[in-house]
Design a protein around this motif. Structure first.
Motif, PDB file in Angstrom:
ATOM      1  N   LEU A   5       0.774  -1.532   0.064  1.00 55.71           N
ATOM      2  CA  LEU A   5       0.036   0.461   0.167  1.00 55.71           C
ATOM      3  C   LEU A   5       0.806   1.467  -0.017  1.00 55.71           C
ATOM      4  O   LEU A   5       0.470   2.255  -0.277  1.00 55.71           O
ATOM      5  CB  LEU A   5      -0.496  -0.085   1.053  1.00 55.71           C
ATOM      6  CG  LEU A   5      -1.896   1.385   1.194  1.00 55.71           C
ATOM      7  CD1 LEU A   5      -3.422   1.241   0.668  1.00 55.71           C
ATOM      8  CD2 LEU A   5      -2.273   1.164   2.878  1.00 55.71           C
ATOM      9  N   LEU A   6       1.919   1.012   0.735  1.00 62.40           N
ATOM     10  CA  LEU A   6       2.504   2.289   1.197  1.00 62.40           C
ATOM     11  C   LEU A   6       3.824   2.164  -0.060  1.00 62.40           C
ATOM     12  O   LEU A   6       4.710   3.843  -0.390  1.00 62.40           O
ATOM     13  CB  LEU A   6       4.176   2.084   2.224  1.00 62.40           C
ATOM     14  CG  LEU A   6       3.164   1.815   3.578  1.00 62.40           C
ATOM     15  CD1 LEU A   6       4.266   1.861   4.228  1.00 62.40           C
ATOM     16  CD2 LEU A   6       2.208   2.636   3.490  1.00 62.40           C
ATOM     17  N   ASP A   7       3.760   1.632  -1.612  1.00 59.54           N
ATOM     18  CA  ASP A   7       4.623   1.823  -2.481  1.00 59.54           C
ATOM     19  C   ASP A   7       3.938   2.893  -3.594  1.00 59.54           C
ATOM     20  O   ASP A   7       3.159   2.280  -4.131  1.00 59.54           O
ATOM     21  CB  ASP A   7       4.507   0.377  -3.203  1.00 59.54           C
ATOM     22  CG  ASP A   7       5.983   0.277  -4.011  1.00 59.54           C
ATOM     23  OD1 ASP A   7       6.384   1.741  -4.324  1.00 59.54           O
ATOM     24  OD2 ASP A   7       6.490  -0.779  -4.837  1.00 59.54           O
ATOM     25  N   ILE A   8       4.914   4.488  -3.331  1.00 58.68           N
ATOM     26  CA  ILE A   8       4.548   5.664  -4.083  1.00 58.68           C
ATOM     27  C   ILE A   8       5.928   5.524  -4.777  1.00 58.68           C
ATOM     28  O   ILE A   8       6.432   6.202  -3.989  1.00 58.68           O
ATOM     29  CB  ILE A   8       3.211   6.251  -3.917  1.00 58.68           C
ATOM     30  CG1 ILE A   8       2.898   6.566  -3.022  1.00 58.68           C
ATOM     31  CG2 ILE A   8       3.430   7.866  -4.612  1.00 58.68           C
ATOM     32  CD1 ILE A   8       2.037   7.400  -2.075  1.00 58.68           C
ATOM     33  N   PHE A  60       1.475  12.275   2.144  1.00 59.26           N
ATOM     34  CA  PHE A  60       1.027  12.381   0.623  1.00 59.26           C
ATOM     35  C   PHE A  60       0.210  12.330   0.181  1.00 59.26           C
ATOM     36  O   PHE A  60      -0.633  13.190  -0.580  1.00 59.26           O
ATOM     37  CB  PHE A  60       1.978  11.222  -0.016  1.00 59.26           C
ATOM     38  CG  PHE A  60       2.388  10.779  -1.094  1.00 59.26           C
ATOM     39  CD1 PHE A  60       3.702  10.768  -1.660  1.00 59.26           C
ATOM     40  CD2 PHE A  60       1.798  10.867  -2.375  1.00 59.26           C
ATOM     41  CE1 PHE A  60       4.307  10.885  -2.999  1.00 59.26           C
ATOM     42  CE2 PHE A  60       2.694  11.111  -3.469  1.00 59.26           C
ATOM     43  CZ  PHE A  60       3.291  11.051  -3.331  1.00 59.26           C
ATOM     44  N   LEU A  61      -1.067  11.641   0.333  1.00 60.68           N
ATOM     45  CA  LEU A  61      -2.133  11.827  -0.351  1.00 60.68           C
ATOM     46  C   LEU A  61      -2.848  13.197   0.054  1.00 60.68           C
ATOM     47  O   LEU A  61      -3.509  13.691  -0.377  1.00 60.68           O
ATOM     48  CB  LEU A  61      -2.498  10.540   0.551  1.00 60.68           C
ATOM     49  CG  LEU A  61      -2.932   9.484   0.780  1.00 60.68           C
ATOM     50  CD1 LEU A  61      -3.637   8.564   1.152  1.00 60.68           C
ATOM     51  CD2 LEU A  61      -2.806   8.787  -1.274  1.00 60.68           C
ATOM     52  N   LEU A 116       9.777   8.983   3.834  1.00 65.68           N
ATOM     53  CA  LEU A 116       9.566   7.921   3.680  1.00 65.68           C
ATOM     54  C   LEU A 116       9.960   8.392   2.137  1.00 65.68           C
ATOM     55  O   LEU A 116      10.725   7.665   1.038  1.00 65.68           O
ATOM     56  CB  LEU A 116       8.136   7.303   3.177  1.00 65.68           C
ATOM     57  CG  LEU A 116       8.087   5.990   2.665  1.00 65.68           C
ATOM     58  CD1 LEU A 116       9.482   4.417   3.370  1.00 65.68           C
ATOM     59  CD2 LEU A 116       6.730   5.230   3.280  1.00 65.68           C
ATOM     60  N   TYR A 117       9.022   9.101   1.662  1.00 65.29           N
ATOM     61  CA  TYR A 117       8.780   9.626   0.044  1.00 65.29           C
ATOM     62  C   TYR A 117       9.788  11.264  -0.703  1.00 65.29           C
ATOM     63  O   TYR A 117       9.709  11.801  -1.072  1.00 65.29           O
ATOM     64  CB  TYR A 117       7.172  10.218  -0.108  1.00 65.29           C
ATOM     65  CG  TYR A 117       6.256   8.921  -0.100  1.00 65.29           C
ATOM     66  CD1 TYR A 117       6.750   7.535  -0.324  1.00 65.29           C
ATOM     67  CD2 TYR A 117       5.929   8.732   1.631  1.00 65.29           C
ATOM     68  CE1 TYR A 117       5.586   6.353  -0.345  1.00 65.29           C
ATOM     69  CE2 TYR A 117       5.167   7.356   1.990  1.00 65.29           C
ATOM     70  CZ  TYR A 117       5.009   6.720   0.591  1.00 65.29           C
ATOM     71  OH  TYR A 117       3.934   5.694   1.084  1.00 65.29           O
ATOM     72  N   SER A 118      10.296  11.415   0.484  1.00 69.22           N
ATOM     73  CA  SER A 118      11.073  12.746   0.489  1.00 69.22           C
ATOM     74  C   SER A 118      12.198  12.863  -1.194  1.00 69.22           C
ATOM     75  O   SER A 118      11.629  13.716  -1.900  1.00 69.22           O
ATOM     76  CB  SER A 118      12.671  13.197   1.569  1.00 69.22           C
ATOM     77  OG  SER A 118      13.590  12.149   1.475  1.00 69.22           O
ATOM     78  N   ASP A 119      12.648  11.529  -1.370  1.00 64.70           N
ATOM     79  CA  ASP A 119      13.141  11.361  -3.615  1.00 64.70           C
ATOM     80  C   ASP A 119      12.002  11.596  -4.394  1.00 64.70           C
ATOM     81  O   ASP A 119      11.820  12.953  -4.636  1.00 64.70           O
ATOM     82  CB  ASP A 119      13.557  10.782  -3.218  1.00 64.70           C
ATOM     83  CG  ASP A 119      15.198  10.230  -2.260  1.00 64.70           C
ATOM     84  OD1 ASP A 119      15.697  11.540  -1.636  1.00 64.70           O
ATOM     85  OD2 ASP A 119      16.107   9.477  -2.906  1.00 64.70           O
ATOM     86  N   ALA A 120      10.754  10.846  -3.663  1.00 70.42           N
ATOM     87  CA  ALA A 120       9.408  10.944  -4.845  1.00 70.42           C
ATOM     88  C   ALA A 120       9.019  13.162  -4.809  1.00 70.42           C
ATOM     89  O   ALA A 120       8.880  12.769  -6.054  1.00 70.42           O
ATOM     90  CB  ALA A 120       8.817  10.529  -4.483  1.00 70.42           C
ATOM     91  N   PHE A 121       9.341  13.487  -3.419  1.00 66.13           N
ATOM     92  CA  PHE A 121       8.739  14.850  -3.841  1.00 66.13           C
ATOM     93  C   PHE A 121       9.741  15.718  -4.442  1.00 66.13           C
ATOM     94  O   PHE A 121       9.439  16.491  -5.042  1.00 66.13           O
ATOM     95  CB  PHE A 121       8.930  15.623  -1.896  1.00 66.13           C
ATOM     96  CG  PHE A 121       7.472  14.907  -1.819  1.00 66.13           C
ATOM     97  CD1 PHE A 121       6.751  13.689  -1.509  1.00 66.13           C
ATOM     98  CD2 PHE A 121       6.892  16.162  -0.595  1.00 66.13           C
ATOM     99  CE1 PHE A 121       5.475  13.703  -0.980  1.00 66.13           C
ATOM    100  CE2 PHE A 121       6.269  16.111  -0.478  1.00 66.13           C
ATOM    101  CZ  PHE A 121       5.154  15.108  -0.210  1.00 66.13           C
ATOM    102  N   ASP A 122      11.240  15.205  -4.502  1.00 68.19           N
ATOM    103  CA  ASP A 122      12.257  16.299  -4.952  1.00 68.19           C
ATOM    104  C   ASP A 122      11.797  15.875  -6.375  1.00 68.19           C
ATOM    105  O   ASP A 122      11.670  17.126  -7.507  1.00 68.19           O
ATOM    106  CB  ASP A 122      13.116  15.749  -4.860  1.00 68.19           C
ATOM    107  CG  ASP A 122      13.652  15.811  -3.497  1.00 68.19           C
ATOM    108  OD1 ASP A 122      13.156  17.076  -2.804  1.00 68.19           O
ATOM    109  OD2 ASP A 122      14.895  15.478  -2.538  1.00 68.19           O
ATOM    110  N   SER A 123      11.971  14.811  -6.786  1.00 73.24           N
ATOM    111  CA  SER A 123      11.424  14.387  -8.597  1.00 73.24           C
ATOM    112  C   SER A 123      10.088  15.202  -8.868  1.00 73.24           C
ATOM    113  O   SER A 123      10.273  15.535 -10.584  1.00 73.24           O
ATOM    114  CB  SER A 123      11.672  12.820  -8.793  1.00 73.24           C
ATOM    115  OG  SER A 123      13.113  11.942  -8.542  1.00 73.24           O
ATOM    116  N   ILE A 124       8.864  15.036  -8.317  1.00 68.55           N
ATOM    117  CA  ILE A 124       8.041  15.238  -8.535  1.00 68.55           C
ATOM    118  C   ILE A 124       8.343  17.093  -9.423  1.00 68.55           C
ATOM    119  O   ILE A 124       7.707  17.783  -9.405  1.00 68.55           O
ATOM    120  CB  ILE A 124       6.993  14.968  -8.226  1.00 68.55           C
ATOM    121  CG1 ILE A 124       5.964  13.372  -8.576  1.00 68.55           C
ATOM    122  CG2 ILE A 124       5.557  15.860  -7.842  1.00 68.55           C
ATOM    123  CD1 ILE A 124       5.433  13.019  -6.566  1.00 68.55           C
TER     124      ILE A 124
END
Length: 349
Positions: A191-194, A240-241, A288-296
Motif C-alpha cells: 500500500l505504501l509503494d508510491i 502524501f495523500l 519515506l517519500y522525500s526523493d519522490a517529492f524532489d523528483s515530482i
C-alpha cells in the motif's frame, strides 16, 4: 462463539490467572496512564480480554458456515464479525502482547501457530510475514508485520531527510503534465509503494470504505508515540495523500485514474477523511517519500512541461481537435508561402 471454558482445555483457570499474576507489574507498565484497578481486578480484566481475543480468532479460523449453522451470535452476522475485527485494532483497546501469547500457548491444544491465529487482523494470509516481528500489542504487530516490512524494501532507495517542499495537488500536477496510474495488482504491491517514473506517479490502489478511516487513524495514533528515530510510515503515507488532495476535485481525479476505489458515496467524503486524518500529524524525520517529492517538484516546475501539458489537453485530447489544429497549421503555412511568393513576385518586377 464457544464458551470461555472450552478454550482452557487441559489447563485450569488457576494456571491462566497465575500466568498473568506473575507478570502483573510488567502489564501495569505497559499502559501510559496509571492503572486504578486493584491487583485482582487487573488480572480479571486481562484474563477476560485475552480469552475473548484468542477464542474469537480461533473461531475465525474455522471453515466458513460452521458458526452460522449453529446460530452463532457473532459469526452468524458479517457486520458483527467485521466490527469486532475493527475494535481489536483500536489503539485504546490494546492489551500487552505477552499476555495474549502466554494464554494462547496454555490453550493451544491443536498446535496452531500464532501466525495462523492472528492472520485475520492482517486481512489476507499473504500479508502475514513468515517470522512475526516483536510488537507490544496486536496493533503494533500488524503495523510492523504488514507495513514496516515493505518500508524496509522502500528504504533501499536511500531516502534521506532534508528540508523539502510539498508537492502540488493532483489537479495541479496534471496541469504540469504528470499522470497518475495504479500499481499493477499482479505484482502484489505494498500500500505504501508510491513512485515517480517517466512523468507518472504510480500509487497502489486505496479502497476507501467505512473502515478505512478507522484503521488508518489508529495506525497514526500508534506512530504518534513511537520513538523519534522510528519511521512513521503510515503518517508519511497519509501526508502524501493529503498533499495530493487539496479539494474534492483532486479526489475525483485520483478516483478516475483508478488510484482510489471510493465506497463512501462521494469524492467530497474521501477528501474530508484524508483531511481529518492529517490534522496535527507528525511525519518521519527520515520522510519515506522525500526523493519522490524532489523528483515530482523538479518536473512540475519546468514551464516547458506545463506548456506541453496544456497543448496536449486542449488540442490533442481527441482526434477532431487534433485534426483542426493540423488543418489550421497547414492553412497558415500555405498562407505564409503565398505571401512570400507574392512579395518575391512584386519586388522581382
Amino acid at each position: 462463539m464457544g464458551q470461555p471454558h472450552s478454550l482452557l482445555g487441559g489447563s485450569s483457570v488457576a494456571s491462566y490467572v497465575q500466568a498473568i499474576r506473575s507478570n502483573q507489574q510488567t502489564a501495569k507498565d505497559f499502559y501510559a496512564e496509571k492503572i486504578e484497578l486493584d491487583a485482582g481486578e487487573l488480572v480479571k480484566m486481562l484474563l477476560l480480554d485475552a480469552i475473548f481475543i484468542i477464542q474469537f480468532l480461533r473461531e475465525y479460523n474455522k471453515e466458513p458456515g460452521v458458526q452460522e449453522s449453529k446460530g452463532d451470535p457473532i459469526f452468524g452476522f458479517e457486520h458483527v464479525k467485521s466490527h469486532i475485527l475493527r475494535d481489536l485494532m483500536l489503539f485504546e483497546n490494546q492489551i500487552p502482547m505477552f499476555i495474549v501469547r502466554d494464554l494462547f500457548q496454555l490453550s493451544n491444544r491443536d498446535n496452531l501457530k500464532f501466525r495462523d491465529l492472528v492472520w485475520p487482523l492482517f486481512q489476507h494470509r499473504r500479508d502475514v510475514p513468515e517470522v512475526l516481528p516483536d510488537a507490544p500489542h496486536l496493533l503494533g504487530l500488524v503495523h510492523a508485520g504488514k507495513f514496516c516490512s515493505s518500508v524496509q524494501q522502500l528504504s533501499r532507495r536511500n531516502y534521506k531527510y532534508r528540508e523539502m517542499e510539498n508537492i502540488l495537488s493532483a489537479t495541479e500536477l496534471r496541469e504540469a503534465g504528470i499522470v497518475f496510474k495504479k500499481n499493477p495488482e499482479n505484482k502484489d504491491p505494498s500500500l505504501l509503494d508510491i513512485t515517480f517514473e517517466n512523468k507518472t506517479i504510480y500509487i497502489t490502489k486505496l479502497e476507501m470504505t467505512d473502515e478505512t478511516e478507522s484503521w488508518l487513524r489508529n495506525m497514526i495514533a500508534y506512530e504518534f508515540y513511537l520513538p523519534r528515530n522510528k519511521r512513521k510510515c503510515i503518517s508519511d503515507y497519509a501526508f502524501f495523500l493529503k498533499c495530493l488532495m487539496s479539494s474534492s476535485k483532486d479526489a475525483e481525479l485520483l478516483r478516475r485514474c483508478g488510484v482510489i476505489s471510493n465506497c463512501l458515496g462521494g469524492d467530497a467524503r474521501v477528501y474530508e477523511v484524508i483531511d481529518r486524518l492529517v490534522t496535527n500529524v507528525f511525519i518521519s524525520e527520515d520522510f519515506l517519500y522525500s526523493d519522490a517529492f524532489d523528483s515530482i517538484n523538479n518536473y512540475s516546475k519546468r514551464k516547458r512541461n506545463r506548456w506541453l501539458a496544456v497543448l496536449r489537453r486542449h488540442h490533442f485530447n481527441n482526434p477532431w481537435t487534433a485534426i483542426s489544429l493540423v488543418a489550421a497549421a497547414v492553412l497558415l503555412s500555405v498562407g505564409i508561402v503565398q505571401m512570400v511568393f507574392a512579395l518575391l513576385s512584386f519586388y522581382g518586377d
